[in-house]
Each structure stands twice: as structure tokens, then as C-alpha cells.
Design a protein around this motif. Sequence first.
Motif, PDB file in Angstrom:
ATOM      1  N   MET A   1       0.874  -1.279  -0.168  1.00  0.00           N
ATOM      2  CA  MET A   1      -0.011  -0.187   0.032  1.00  0.00           C
ATOM      3  C   MET A   1       0.919   1.296   0.040  1.00  0.00           C
ATOM      4  O   MET A   1       0.414   2.407  -0.339  1.00  0.00           O
ATOM      5  CB  MET A   1      -0.805   0.021   1.196  1.00  0.00           C
ATOM      6  N   ALA A   2       1.948   1.106   0.491  1.00  0.00           N
ATOM      7  CA  ALA A   2       2.900   2.544   0.547  1.00  0.00           C
ATOM      8  C   ALA A   2       3.231   3.341  -0.734  1.00  0.00           C
ATOM      9  O   ALA A   2       2.940   4.522  -0.560  1.00  0.00           O
ATOM     10  CB  ALA A   2       4.305   2.091   1.175  1.00  0.00           C
ATOM     11  N   PRO A   3       3.293   2.588  -2.033  1.00  0.00           N
ATOM     12  CA  PRO A   3       3.253   3.439  -3.027  1.00  0.00           C
ATOM     13  C   PRO A   3       2.024   4.431  -3.126  1.00  0.00           C
ATOM     14  O   PRO A   3       2.197   5.697  -3.778  1.00  0.00           O
ATOM     15  CB  PRO A   3       3.115   2.391  -4.318  1.00  0.00           C
ATOM     16  N   MET A   4       0.875   4.233  -2.790  1.00  0.00           N
ATOM     17  CA  MET A   4      -0.256   5.036  -2.805  1.00  0.00           C
ATOM     18  C   MET A   4      -0.189   6.271  -1.853  1.00  0.00           C
ATOM     19  O   MET A   4      -0.715   7.261  -2.060  1.00  0.00           O
ATOM     20  CB  MET A   4      -1.617   4.265  -2.207  1.00  0.00           C
ATOM     21  N   TYR A   5       0.791   5.985  -1.019  1.00  0.00           N
ATOM     22  CA  TYR A   5       0.983   7.274   0.053  1.00  0.00           C
ATOM     23  C   TYR A   5       2.261   7.840  -0.314  1.00  0.00           C
ATOM     24  O   TYR A   5       2.758   8.889   0.523  1.00  0.00           O
ATOM     25  CB  TYR A   5       1.178   6.717   1.566  1.00  0.00           C
ATOM     26  N   ARG A   6       2.947   7.748  -1.420  1.00  0.00           N
ATOM     27  CA  ARG A   6       4.214   8.167  -1.574  1.00  0.00           C
ATOM     28  C   ARG A   6       4.129   9.893  -1.610  1.00  0.00           C
ATOM     29  O   ARG A   6       5.059  10.353  -0.873  1.00  0.00           O
ATOM     30  CB  ARG A   6       4.704   8.115  -3.170  1.00  0.00           C
TER      31      ARG A   6
ATOM     32  N   LEU B   1       3.842  10.862   2.027  1.00  0.00           N
ATOM     33  CA  LEU B   1       4.983  10.666   2.921  1.00  0.00           C
ATOM     34  C   LEU B   1       6.091  11.597   2.091  1.00  0.00           C
ATOM     35  O   LEU B   1       7.027  12.027   3.189  1.00  0.00           O
ATOM     36  CB  LEU B   1       5.625   9.216   2.423  1.00  0.00           C
ATOM     37  N   GLY B   2       6.040  12.078   1.215  1.00  0.00           N
ATOM     38  CA  GLY B   2       6.979  13.101   0.772  1.00  0.00           C
ATOM     39  C   GLY B   2       8.218  12.598   0.623  1.00  0.00           C
ATOM     40  O   GLY B   2       9.246  13.182   0.315  1.00  0.00           O
ATOM     41  N   GLN B   3       8.370  11.043   0.146  1.00  0.00           N
ATOM     42  CA  GLN B   3       9.663  10.326  -0.042  1.00  0.00           C
ATOM     43  C   GLN B   3       9.379   9.198  -0.688  1.00  0.00           C
ATOM     44  O   GLN B   3       7.995   8.600  -0.663  1.00  0.00           O
ATOM     45  CB  GLN B   3      10.275  10.114   1.108  1.00  0.00           C
ATOM     46  N   ASP B   4       9.989   8.397  -1.410  1.00  0.00           N
ATOM     47  CA  ASP B   4      10.128   7.261  -1.748  1.00  0.00           C
ATOM     48  C   ASP B   4       9.919   6.322  -0.744  1.00  0.00           C
ATOM     49  O   ASP B   4      10.621   6.263   0.226  1.00  0.00           O
ATOM     50  CB  ASP B   4      11.202   6.902  -2.449  1.00  0.00           C
ATOM     51  N   PRO B   5       8.790   5.328  -0.459  1.00  0.00           N
ATOM     52  CA  PRO B   5       8.611   4.600   0.620  1.00  0.00           C
ATOM     53  C   PRO B   5       9.456   3.248   0.571  1.00  0.00           C
ATOM     54  O   PRO B   5       9.629   2.741   1.719  1.00  0.00           O
ATOM     55  CB  PRO B   5       6.905   3.878   0.281  1.00  0.00           C
ATOM     56  N   PHE B   6      10.366   3.350  -0.514  1.00  0.00           N
ATOM     57  CA  PHE B   6      11.413   2.197  -0.423  1.00  0.00           C
ATOM     58  C   PHE B   6      12.747   2.745  -0.322  1.00  0.00           C
ATOM     59  O   PHE B   6      13.740   1.974  -0.556  1.00  0.00           O
ATOM     60  CB  PHE B   6      11.259   1.430  -1.612  1.00  0.00           C
TER      61      PHE B   6
END
Length: 213
Positions: free
Chosen positions: A171-176, A179-184
Motif C-alpha cells: 500500500m505504501a506506493p499509494m502514500y508516496r 510521505l513526501g519520499q520514496d516509501p522504499f
Amino acid sequence: MPDYALPDSVPPGSTAERILDAAEDLFAERGYSATSLGDVADRVGIRSPSLYNHFRNKEALYRAVMERLVMAFSGPITELRAGPITQDRVLEWLETIVRQHHANPNLARLLQHAALSGGPATGELIEQLFRPMFDSSRPFEDEPGPVLGDAGLQPWAVMAFNNLVMSYITMAPMYRDLLGQDPFSESALEQQLKLVKTLLQAVFEYRGHTMLS
């Protein structure tokens, strides 16, 4: 005799390994049902009939992909269970798993597809990956009693932490943007590790004195 080359017998850089790599990516992106052998062949850059020299059919290929992932991701829990179960070792194991999922998000994505639409050997996968974590027969050596104050809660804790770790991957890519940054990125990984460890420490400290209704 299996219908595919076992992962530990696949030479690095071989056509079989390239097929496994492409199939893993596609099954993770689309799920089992939506991926065809033609899709895999196209991504590898070979003709579809060439796949049958290595894998009898799509199910055999999928099983080989799953077996390779299980071998990689089940190693840390096997190592943990081979020695004393302590809080420090569990924290080390959890960090290893989180880092593994960040390094290769395909397992979490593939499991999400399997949960939603199924796929061959899903039950076997769950048994191999998660059953060892549900075993409450071995207590923590540095704990006076059951973690959470109730050994019956262990399966729920295992599910909660698995969801926390793997849903971040899916799900993190949806919150990129949020987050203001690459989730990975490495900085995002450190934040994820900090959260997971903080929550696990809270679980260790809980003794079941407060009952929630």
C-alpha cells in the motif's frame, strides 16, 4: 519428479533463472490468473514453446516461483527457532524480515493477489511461511510468562505484525506523495523499522493487566 527445475538447481544467469525472475515479477504485478505463459515468454525474450523445456505448465512455474520465495523468506525464522527465543533475537529476526520485504516486495504483492483471487498451493505457502510463527510451544527464555499475558493471543499478534509489515509494501506506493519520499528509500525503511520495533516492544511489555471491552 517435479515438473520444474528446483530453485537450488537453477544455474545463475540461465534461461530457467530468467524465466523465474520474469514470472515472479509478473505474478506479483498481476496475480496468477491474469498472467499467461506468453506474458512470461515475452518478458524474457523467448518463444512460448521454449518455456516448456523448463516448466511443464503455468502451475508448475508458479509453484517454482513460490518455492524460491519461501526458501528465501523462511530462512530467518528457521534460524531463530534453532536457538534460544529471546526478545533481542526476535527483534533481530523482525528487522531481517522487514529488510527482506523492502529488498524484494514481490512476496507481499504475490500473497495479496493469492488472498484476493487464489492460486495453486496457497495453503501450502501459508503453512510453510506462517505456521512456525504460530507455534506457542516454545516460551521466551527471558520472559517470566506468556507474551501478551495470554498465549492464545499469539496467532493474532503474528497476523497483526505480518499485516503491518506486508501491507506497507503493497500500500505504501499509494502514500508516496503524503510521505513526501520514496516509501522504499533507506530513510523510509528506517522509519518503518522504528515503528515496528516500538510496537513489538510494547507487546513485550504488556502483561494483560488491562482488559479491553
